[in-house]
Scaffold this motif. Structure first.
Motif, PDB file in Angstrom:
ATOM      1  N   GLY A  90       0.773  -1.234   0.000  1.00  0.00           N
ATOM      2  CA  GLY A  90       0.000   0.000   0.000  1.00  0.00           C
ATOM      3  C   GLY A  90       0.801   1.279   0.000  1.00  0.00           C
ATOM      4  O   GLY A  90       0.219   2.367   0.078  1.00  0.00           O
ATOM      5  N   HIS A 152      -2.501   1.890  -1.854  1.00  0.00           N
ATOM      6  CA  HIS A 152      -3.638   2.438  -1.139  1.00  0.00           C
ATOM      7  C   HIS A 152      -3.301   3.735  -0.395  1.00  0.00           C
ATOM      8  O   HIS A 152      -4.106   4.678  -0.362  1.00  0.00           O
ATOM      9  CB  HIS A 152      -4.153   1.380  -0.152  1.00  0.00           C
ATOM     10  CG  HIS A 152      -5.507   1.685   0.421  1.00  0.00           C
ATOM     11  ND1 HIS A 152      -6.164   0.821   1.269  1.00  0.00           N
ATOM     12  CD2 HIS A 152      -6.341   2.757   0.285  1.00  0.00           C
ATOM     13  CE1 HIS A 152      -7.327   1.334   1.612  1.00  0.00           C
ATOM     14  NE2 HIS A 152      -7.465   2.511   1.038  1.00  0.00           N
ATOM     15  N   ARG A 156      -5.313   7.222  -0.811  1.00  0.00           N
ATOM     16  CA  ARG A 156      -6.170   7.721   0.277  1.00  0.00           C
ATOM     17  C   ARG A 156      -5.821   9.181   0.611  1.00  0.00           C
ATOM     18  O   ARG A 156      -6.719  10.013   0.821  1.00  0.00           O
ATOM     19  CB  ARG A 156      -5.992   6.823   1.505  1.00  0.00           C
ATOM     20  CG  ARG A 156      -7.148   6.852   2.478  1.00  0.00           C
ATOM     21  CD  ARG A 156      -7.006   5.755   3.537  1.00  0.00           C
ATOM     22  NE  ARG A 156      -8.283   5.501   4.177  1.00  0.00           N
ATOM     23  CZ  ARG A 156      -8.696   6.092   5.294  1.00  0.00           C
ATOM     24  NH1 ARG A 156      -7.913   6.971   5.890  1.00  0.00           N
ATOM     25  NH2 ARG A 156      -9.880   5.810   5.815  1.00  0.00           N
ATOM     26  N   MET A 178     -11.885   6.988  -4.977  1.00  0.00           N
ATOM     27  CA  MET A 178     -10.745   6.063  -4.942  1.00  0.00           C
ATOM     28  C   MET A 178     -10.942   4.929  -5.939  1.00  0.00           C
ATOM     29  O   MET A 178      -9.986   4.485  -6.582  1.00  0.00           O
ATOM     30  CB  MET A 178     -10.535   5.522  -3.523  1.00  0.00           C
ATOM     31  CG  MET A 178      -9.892   6.528  -2.578  1.00  0.00           C
ATOM     32  SD  MET A 178      -9.401   5.817  -0.983  1.00  0.00           S
ATOM     33  CE  MET A 178     -10.896   6.050  -0.043  1.00  0.00           C
ATOM     34  N   THR A 182      -8.508   4.225  -9.112  1.00  0.00           N
ATOM     35  CA  THR A 182      -7.901   2.898  -9.250  1.00  0.00           C
ATOM     36  C   THR A 182      -8.202   2.322 -10.625  1.00  0.00           C
ATOM     37  O   THR A 182      -7.316   1.741 -11.278  1.00  0.00           O
ATOM     38  CB  THR A 182      -8.415   1.964  -8.150  1.00  0.00           C
ATOM     39  OG1 THR A 182      -8.050   2.495  -6.868  1.00  0.00           O
ATOM     40  CG2 THR A 182      -7.823   0.572  -8.292  1.00  0.00           C
ATOM     41  N   PHE A 193      -3.648  -3.674  -7.296  1.00  0.00           N
ATOM     42  CA  PHE A 193      -3.889  -2.751  -6.187  1.00  0.00           C
ATOM     43  C   PHE A 193      -3.382  -3.400  -4.913  1.00  0.00           C
ATOM     44  O   PHE A 193      -3.553  -4.612  -4.704  1.00  0.00           O
ATOM     45  CB  PHE A 193      -5.386  -2.445  -6.063  1.00  0.00           C
ATOM     46  CG  PHE A 193      -5.725  -1.554  -4.891  1.00  0.00           C
ATOM     47  CD1 PHE A 193      -5.634  -0.176  -5.008  1.00  0.00           C
ATOM     48  CD2 PHE A 193      -6.117  -2.094  -3.671  1.00  0.00           C
ATOM     49  CE1 PHE A 193      -5.934   0.653  -3.933  1.00  0.00           C
ATOM     50  CE2 PHE A 193      -6.424  -1.282  -2.589  1.00  0.00           C
ATOM     51  CZ  PHE A 193      -6.334   0.102  -2.726  1.00  0.00           C
ATOM     52  N   THR A 195      -2.784  -2.942  -0.487  1.00  0.00           N
ATOM     53  CA  THR A 195      -3.119  -2.233   0.746  1.00  0.00           C
ATOM     54  C   THR A 195      -2.263  -2.743   1.896  1.00  0.00           C
ATOM     55  O   THR A 195      -1.789  -3.892   1.868  1.00  0.00           O
ATOM     56  CB  THR A 195      -4.621  -2.393   1.095  1.00  0.00           C
ATOM     57  OG1 THR A 195      -4.949  -1.509   2.166  1.00  0.00           O
ATOM     58  CG2 THR A 195      -4.960  -3.825   1.497  1.00  0.00           C
ATOM     59  N   SER A 211      -3.776   3.769   5.362  1.00  0.00           N
ATOM     60  CA  SER A 211      -4.706   2.686   5.030  1.00  0.00           C
ATOM     61  C   SER A 211      -4.831   1.636   6.121  1.00  0.00           C
ATOM     62  O   SER A 211      -5.597   0.678   5.971  1.00  0.00           O
ATOM     63  CB  SER A 211      -4.262   2.004   3.727  1.00  0.00           C
ATOM     64  OG  SER A 211      -3.031   1.325   3.905  1.00  0.00           O
ATOM     65  N   LEU A 219     -12.419  -0.895   1.435  1.00  0.00           N
ATOM     66  CA  LEU A 219     -11.626  -1.871   0.685  1.00  0.00           C
ATOM     67  C   LEU A 219     -12.449  -2.559  -0.399  1.00  0.00           C
ATOM     68  O   LEU A 219     -11.990  -2.715  -1.533  1.00  0.00           O
ATOM     69  CB  LEU A 219     -11.029  -2.904   1.631  1.00  0.00           C
ATOM     70  CG  LEU A 219      -9.786  -2.457   2.410  1.00  0.00           C
ATOM     71  CD1 LEU A 219      -9.422  -3.466   3.483  1.00  0.00           C
ATOM     72  CD2 LEU A 219      -8.611  -2.236   1.467  1.00  0.00           C
ATOM     73  N   ILE A 222     -13.203  -0.057  -3.270  1.00  0.00           N
ATOM     74  CA  ILE A 222     -12.074   0.147  -4.185  1.00  0.00           C
ATOM     75  C   ILE A 222     -11.879  -1.078  -5.069  1.00  0.00           C
ATOM     76  O   ILE A 222     -11.620  -0.974  -6.276  1.00  0.00           O
ATOM     77  CB  ILE A 222     -10.789   0.454  -3.405  1.00  0.00           C
ATOM     78  CG1 ILE A 222     -10.914   1.782  -2.656  1.00  0.00           C
ATOM     79  CG2 ILE A 222      -9.579   0.498  -4.343  1.00  0.00           C
ATOM     80  CD1 ILE A 222      -9.770   2.049  -1.683  1.00  0.00           C
ATOM     81  N   TYR A 259     -12.434  -8.138   0.785  1.00  0.00           N
ATOM     82  CA  TYR A 259     -11.672  -7.325  -0.186  1.00  0.00           C
ATOM     83  C   TYR A 259     -11.234  -8.183  -1.361  1.00  0.00           C
ATOM     84  O   TYR A 259     -11.382  -7.801  -2.530  1.00  0.00           O
ATOM     85  CB  TYR A 259     -10.505  -6.699   0.564  1.00  0.00           C
ATOM     86  CG  TYR A 259      -9.275  -6.298  -0.207  1.00  0.00           C
ATOM     87  CD1 TYR A 259      -9.296  -5.262  -1.131  1.00  0.00           C
ATOM     88  CD2 TYR A 259      -8.050  -6.929   0.052  1.00  0.00           C
ATOM     89  CE1 TYR A 259      -8.133  -4.878  -1.802  1.00  0.00           C
ATOM     90  CE2 TYR A 259      -6.899  -6.551  -0.604  1.00  0.00           C
ATOM     91  CZ  TYR A 259      -6.938  -5.527  -1.536  1.00  0.00           C
ATOM     92  OH  TYR A 259      -5.786  -5.152  -2.179  1.00  0.00           O
TER      93      TYR A 259
END
Length: 591
Positions: A90, A152, A156, A178, A182, A193, A195, A211, A219, A222, A259
């Motif tokens: 992330g 992430h 953010r 977000m 993305t 992606f 995180t 994050s 989560l 996104i 997620y």
């Protein structure tokens, strides 16, 4: 006329199959033919008696800043890596507004132990959006290929500003934005992606990462950016809150699992054995198996050795950094510090003291550092001198604690004297994770799991404490040849873990195998002499920043897109490496 012919090597094709002997012909950056080659070539390499593998693919690096100024990408290139994926955990540097440059530098400095001064001087910042960032990376020729995930934390901060830094929950509008950004990044070529949810990760100011406490809604919201796309992966790092109790662990896993499900894409998370929760890894394996049964391509990134740190007077950490008398000389050059510390009176004064607390408000040093010092007698049971050649799987009797008992000396004196060896350049190795039982039997179980992926090298990160970008060489030397304390792995399996399995997970259909028509990313290795060198500190980052590097001997040649970029341990100056843009690359490969 062929560009290059590799003659007579033992070919490990990346599938895990037994090797075969033969030639490889390369033309225009791709493998033109495998077998017996009779045509002429501009250059030939005699690989008889050596192994030939696809170039290694490293799915877990942090070259996000370094890639903007550095064309070499050491130390990964020193260990046969020809493709490196960054943006993991992330953290990264895009998208970003100019007003937030310092925030992201402090984030990377704290989480990944990359000197802030080097980042301030080295980062070019000729981007704002993530597509801009990819365009900037694409302009620079480099030794190897790189690919980037949308991280992430900067996303953010870009959307939420200071609300992200102070761990506020994202609103529906925040999440929608977000998700849009993305999707924009993925369509521009991001490979996925990532995180980060680790309690160990902090900024240089000691704050939690933006994050770290993102909600389930954030989560999953996104992750829906992947809807309708046929490419990309998602990644996460988490402590899974086991120290807070079973209920918190289950809740954290359910958030991470949702997620992964929401993305509909291959998913991986970091797996390791922690001393304070020695059976957590088994529970995570079980949960990962269940997640796969639910239809998620769930993978576990595992390291082939301990997740450890080096302690030394030139490193980020060492056991005396909190001692009051040491702090009076901490800012002196190493040679001057060593001279003072060799003075018997100075030594006696330090050894009569106790350390001050290192972590706390405003400090980027994690509480783990204080915890280790509070229990130094126990921790030193895992203090080892790494040796030459480096030995990462040493028995208990080799520890500094065992040496102190054998010599009937105080432990801190043994540590003090050890760190002063080699003019103060000696390093102590502390395996933090994956070494609870002081052997790698559990690491082997992790690596052999069908959902395991080789990962966690952290190439480009933790430069003052870690040099795990050498792990590909360790995979081959230790696990197929040198291990004496337990069962080994066969070489075709290890080569597959470093090559074809990585490319398959990422959806990179143009590499990872020795196959006609694929990209000519290749290693030629003299297995008889292949060996890592001990880590050493170099001051070669911008602004005089230092980092641990670790070389290797035995790589006869590393080839990227048909060009020899490394030969007998030396860079050739060739820079055929480029940015891999996911989605676009898959479309080209499909044609």
């Amino acid at each position: 006329m062929l560009d290059l012919v590799i003659r007579g090597g033992k070919l490990f094709d990346g599938t895990g199959a037994a090797p075969s002997e033969g030639d490889i012909a390369i033309k225009d950056g791709v493998i033109a033919k495998i077998g017996t080659i009779t045509g002429e070539a501009v250059r030939e390499i005699d690989a008889r008696g050596q192994i030939v593998t696809p170039g290694f693919v490293d799915i877990h690096t942090h070259y996000d800043g370094q890639a903007s100024w550095d064309a070499e990408l050491r130390p990964s290139i020193d260990h046969g890596v020809t493709t490196a994926v960054m943006g993991n955990c992330g953290v990264g540097f895009a998208p970003v507004r100019e007003s937030d440059h310092d925030k992201l530098i402090k984030l990377m400095e704290g989480v990944e132990d990359i000197p802030g001064t080097a980042l301030h001087e080295g980062l070019t910042w000729d981007w704002e959006s993530f597509p801009d960032y990819l365009d900037a990376l694409e302009k620079m020729p480099r030794t190897i290929d790189i690919a980037a995930m949308m991280p992430h934390d900067p996303l953010r901060v870009y959307v939420m500003g200071d609300r992200a830094v102070f761990s506020q929950h994202a609103t529906k509008d925040d999440i929608a934005e977000m998700r849009r950004l993305t999707r924009e990044a993925l369509e521009a070529g991001a490979i996925g992606f990532a995180t980060g949810r680790s309690d160990v990760h902090k900024t240089a100011d000691g704050d939690w990462t933006p994050s770290s406490e993102a909600t389930r809604d954030e989560l999953t919201g996104i992750a829906k950016a992947f809807d309708g796309l046929g490419f990309g992966v998602v990644q996460a790092v988490s402590d899974f809150n086991l120290e807070r109790g079973e209920a918190d662990f289950d809740e954290e896993w359910s958030i991470v699992a949702d997620y992964a499900k929401a993305s509909g894409r291959p998913f991986s998370f970091s797996l390791m054995q922690r001393d304070f929760a020695p059976d957590q890894w088994l529970k995570l394996i079980n949960l990962s198996e269940k997640l796969k049964e639910e239809g998620v391509d769930a993978r576990m990134q595992v390291a082939p050795r301990a997740i450890g740190v080096f302690l030394g007077f030139n490193c980020t950490f060492h056991p005396f950094m909190g001692y009051p008398t040491y702090k009076t000389i901490a800012d002196l050059p190493l040679a001057e510090r060593v001279a003072r510390m060799k003075d018997p009176e100075f030594k006696a004064r330090i050894l009569s003291e106790k350390t001050d607390k290192l972590s706390g408000p405003g400090s980027s040093i994690p509480p783990l550092a204080d915890l280790l010092m509070e229990h130094i007698e126990m921790v030193a049971e895992k203090f080892f001198q790494i040796g030459n050649p480096p030995d990462y799987e040493q028995p208990a009797e080799n520890s500094l604690a065992s040496r102190a008992r054998a010599e009937n000396k105080p432990l801190m004196e043994i540590i003090y004297d050890t760190l002063l060896e080699r003019d103060g350049k000696e390093l102590i190795y502390l395996p933090l994770y994956n070494y609870t039982e002081l052997n790698y039997d559990n690491v082997l179980k992790m690596m052999e799991h069908p959902q395991a992926l080789y990962g966690l090298s952290d190439g480009g990160a933790h430069v003052g404490t870690v040099c795990d970008a050498s792990m590909p060489t360790y995979m081959i030397t230790h696990w197929t040849r040198d291990r004496t304390r337990g069962r080994k792995l066969d070489l075709p399996t290890v080569v597959r873990m470093l090559t074809g399995a990585q490319a398959d997970y990422l959806g990179m259909s143009d590499r990872g195998y020795l196959k006609e028509g694929l990209k000519a990313d290749i290693n030629i290795i003299d297995l008889d002499i292949l060996q890592m060198e001990p880590p050493h500190m170099e001051q070669d980052l911008p602004a005089g920043g230092q980092r641990l590097l670790q070389g290797a001997r035995g790589y006869t040649a590393t080839i990227v897109a048909g060009d020899v970029v490394m030969e007998d341990g030396k860079l050739t100056g060739a820079k055929p490496g480029r940015l891999y843009r996911a989605g676009r690359e898959q479309a080209v490969a499909a044609e």
